[in-house]
Design an enzyme around this catalytic site. Sequence first.
Site, PDB file in Angstrom:
ATOM      1  N   ILE A 121       0.851  -1.192   0.000  1.00 30.96           N
ATOM      2  CA  ILE A 121       0.000   0.000   0.000  1.00 30.96           C
ATOM      3  C   ILE A 121       0.890   1.246   0.000  1.00 30.96           C
ATOM      4  O   ILE A 121       1.012   1.947   1.013  1.00 30.96           O
ATOM      5  CB  ILE A 121      -0.962   0.012   1.212  1.00 30.96           C
ATOM      6  CG1 ILE A 121      -1.686  -1.319   1.349  1.00 30.96           C
ATOM      7  CG2 ILE A 121      -1.980   1.148   1.067  1.00 30.96           C
ATOM      8  CD1 ILE A 121      -2.561  -1.444   2.594  1.00 30.96           C
ATOM      9  N   PRO A 122       1.543   1.528  -1.129  1.00 30.71           N
ATOM     10  CA  PRO A 122       2.357   2.750  -1.190  1.00 30.71           C
ATOM     11  C   PRO A 122       1.461   3.970  -1.055  1.00 30.71           C
ATOM     12  O   PRO A 122       0.352   4.001  -1.597  1.00 30.71           O
ATOM     13  CB  PRO A 122       3.019   2.670  -2.564  1.00 30.71           C
ATOM     14  CG  PRO A 122       2.216   1.693  -3.350  1.00 30.71           C
ATOM     15  CD  PRO A 122       1.551   0.783  -2.383  1.00 30.71           C
ATOM     16  N   HIS A 123       1.932   4.955  -0.304  1.00 28.69           N
ATOM     17  CA  HIS A 123       1.108   6.134  -0.065  1.00 28.69           C
ATOM     18  C   HIS A 123       1.972   7.348   0.242  1.00 28.69           C
ATOM     19  O   HIS A 123       3.134   7.216   0.614  1.00 28.69           O
ATOM     20  CB  HIS A 123       0.124   5.879   1.073  1.00 28.69           C
ATOM     21  CG  HIS A 123       0.789   5.489   2.362  1.00 28.69           C
ATOM     22  ND1 HIS A 123       1.192   4.196   2.624  1.00 28.69           N
ATOM     23  CD2 HIS A 123       1.137   6.222   3.443  1.00 28.69           C
ATOM     24  CE1 HIS A 123       1.748   4.149   3.827  1.00 28.69           C
ATOM     25  NE2 HIS A 123       1.735   5.371   4.336  1.00 28.69           N
ATOM     26  N   GLY A 124       1.362   8.509   0.060  1.00 29.74           N
ATOM     27  CA  GLY A 124       2.057   9.757   0.347  1.00 29.74           C
ATOM     28  C   GLY A 124       1.112  10.929   0.199  1.00 29.74           C
ATOM     29  O   GLY A 124      -0.043  10.782  -0.207  1.00 29.74           O
TER      30      GLY A 124
END
Length: 149
Positions: free
Chosen positions: A65-68
């Site tokens: 779950i890549p996030h930013g």
Amino acid sequence: MRLSEYLHDDLILPELSAGTKKEVLAELVQAVVRRHPEVDAAVALGVLHDRESLGTTGIGDGVAIPHGKLANISDIVVAVGRSVTGIDFDALDMKPCHLFFLVLAPEQVAGMHLRILAHISRLLKDPQFRRAMIDAPDGKAFTALMRTT
């Protein structure tokens, strides 16, 4: 809350062509940029790579779950991709990841960003749901499954 409210069909990628962690992030960001031209791909990738340098977003069980957060977006953007073969994403369980949920949020939004991340985590804790996503026979079936979330 329904995840499908944040997913547009053009941000559901049932057959990623990427073969590496870096390529997965780039492919997901490119889909976002096509739908949201205000997003600067280089900035988004920088934010995601910075987040990955703090610790992997590959949470295990074939999921990442890549996030930013980005300054130049006004709403939360979610993209999802699948790799049937799996990709080394430095996951916590050291296994390949098959399902990727990219979440980009405006810098000033914290609560909803965290609720979406938690919702995705809850959905993907269900082994039957994960397996159904990985085993969906084609893009149409994968997209239909994502519409139920």
